[in-house]
Write an enzyme that holds these catalytic residues in place. Sequence first.
Site, PDB file in Angstrom:
ATOM      1  N   LYS A  94       5.732  -6.867  -0.663  1.00 40.84           N
ATOM      2  CA  LYS A  94       6.959  -6.043  -0.738  1.00 40.84           C
ATOM      3  C   LYS A  94       7.770  -6.349  -1.990  1.00 40.84           C
ATOM      4  O   LYS A  94       8.926  -6.781  -1.930  1.00 40.84           O
ATOM      5  CB  LYS A  94       7.831  -6.219   0.508  1.00 40.84           C
ATOM      6  CG  LYS A  94       7.186  -5.724   1.787  1.00 40.84           C
ATOM      7  CD  LYS A  94       8.154  -5.679   2.950  1.00 40.84           C
ATOM      8  CE  LYS A  94       7.506  -5.328   4.263  1.00 40.84           C
ATOM      9  NZ  LYS A  94       6.644  -6.395   4.836  1.00 40.84           N
ATOM     10  N   ASP A  97      11.860  -5.757  -7.298  1.00 43.36           N
ATOM     11  CA  ASP A  97      12.713  -6.175  -8.419  1.00 43.36           C
ATOM     12  C   ASP A  97      12.454  -5.269  -9.625  1.00 43.36           C
ATOM     13  O   ASP A  97      11.684  -4.316  -9.527  1.00 43.36           O
ATOM     14  CB  ASP A  97      12.429  -7.656  -8.739  1.00 43.36           C
ATOM     15  CG  ASP A  97      13.662  -8.384  -9.266  1.00 43.36           C
ATOM     16  OD1 ASP A  97      14.438  -7.786 -10.040  1.00 43.36           O
ATOM     17  OD2 ASP A  97      13.840  -9.567  -8.910  1.00 43.36           O
TER      18      ASP A  97
HETATM   19  O1  S5P Z   1       8.437  -1.917   8.482  1.00 47.83           O
HETATM   20  C1  S5P Z   1       7.650  -2.856   8.503  1.00 47.83           C
HETATM   21  C2  S5P Z   1       6.816  -3.128   7.424  1.00 47.83           C
HETATM   22  C3  S5P Z   1       5.871  -4.156   7.536  1.00 47.83           C
HETATM   23  S1  S5P Z   1       4.710  -4.319   6.268  1.00 47.83           S
HETATM   24  N1  S5P Z   1       7.520  -3.617   9.617  1.00 47.83           N
HETATM   25  C4  S5P Z   1       6.616  -4.644   9.734  1.00 47.83           C
HETATM   26  O2  S5P Z   1       6.552  -5.270  10.792  1.00 47.83           O
HETATM   27  N2  S5P Z   1       5.806  -4.958   8.658  1.00 47.83           N
HETATM   28  C5  S5P Z   1       4.862  -6.107   8.708  1.00 47.83           C
HETATM   29  O3  S5P Z   1       3.893  -5.855   9.703  1.00 47.83           O
HETATM   30  C6  S5P Z   1       5.500  -7.443   9.045  1.00 47.83           C
HETATM   31  O4  S5P Z   1       5.874  -8.139   7.874  1.00 47.83           O
HETATM   32  C7  S5P Z   1       4.411  -8.165   9.810  1.00 47.83           C
HETATM   33  O5  S5P Z   1       3.560  -8.836   8.911  1.00 47.83           O
HETATM   34  C8  S5P Z   1       3.606  -7.042  10.462  1.00 47.83           C
HETATM   35  C9  S5P Z   1       3.938  -6.785  11.915  1.00 47.83           C
HETATM   36  O6  S5P Z   1       3.561  -7.856  12.700  1.00 47.83           O
HETATM   37  P1  S5P Z   1       3.620  -7.779  14.317  1.00 47.83           P
HETATM   38  O7  S5P Z   1       3.282  -9.157  14.730  1.00 47.83           O
HETATM   39  O8  S5P Z   1       5.013  -7.386  14.698  1.00 47.83           O
HETATM   40  O9  S5P Z   1       2.593  -6.759  14.741  1.00 47.83           O
END
Ligand code: S5P
Length: 260
Positions: A94, A97
């Site tokens: 992500k 910057d």
């Molecule tokens: O909006 C977002 C974007 C991302 S990339 N919401 C998220 O949860 N993520 C990522 O997806 C977050 O950083 C984590 O690595 C993953 C979700 O993990 P979970 O354990 O909740 O399924």
Amino acid sequence: QKKKPQTYKERASTCTNPLVQQLYKIMNLKKSNLALSVDLQNSQQILQTVDKLGPHLCIVKTHVDIIEDFSPQFTTSLRDLAAKHNFLIFEDRKFGDIGKTVKSQYEGGIYKISSWADIVNAHPVPGDGVIKGLKEAATGTNKGCLLVAEMSSAGSLAKSDYTKGAIKMAEDHKDFVIGFICQSRLIDDYNFVHMTPGVKLSEGGDSLGQQYKTPEEAILKRGADVIIVGSGILATDDPVQAAIQYKEAGYKAYEESLKN
Ligand code: S5P
């Protein structure tokens, strides 16, 4: 008017970006739209998990900066597993910057992300300099970037005009932006892969703002191409069985979506 849904095979032959084509080929071959978010902190544990679950995944998503024993050997081994099991590697860095800073963050430091990750993502908040900076570090290689256009977390500011700005930015940089991290279908164009995190077989959330939807909801109602699942798979007694369950639920929803 909404276009007729295409199969992964059709998308692989009509999409123009080679990385997007490769992804749809993998999804077609492995019958999987599942990305594993392998949010573990130990390299061996990550590699072992990926080796076991690899046959069921189209993408492995990492957070390389949470690994406690990171070494360049880790990324070499991860690339070997990507070749062995045929998946793409997505580092969920992500970037957010100015262009020159993200360029160094992408290619430099300890992690040298541009040398091993097929896909990275960026917040559109700095303006399109963030994409231009990343693109400079990726010249001549088969790399792609997703824009974080919407987030799964409660109270996210990434909505309405911000999301529209992200779509415009993606369209202006079609050669490098291969899609979105999002919670809804943003463009009716398979050249932009829609990847949706916050997915679990049962709805709900966590104590820190995460909000879950089911694979069916993500794919059929929200138009996701790829579902991103972390704890839904990893925080179970049998991650292999869980991965199969998510893969099958995701693929069934995709087949259903073709009937629309
Ligand atoms: O909006 C977002 C974007 C991302 S990339 N919401 C998220 O949860 N993520 C990522 O997806 C977050 O950083 C984590 O690595 C993953 C979700 O993990 P979970 O354990 O909740 O399924």
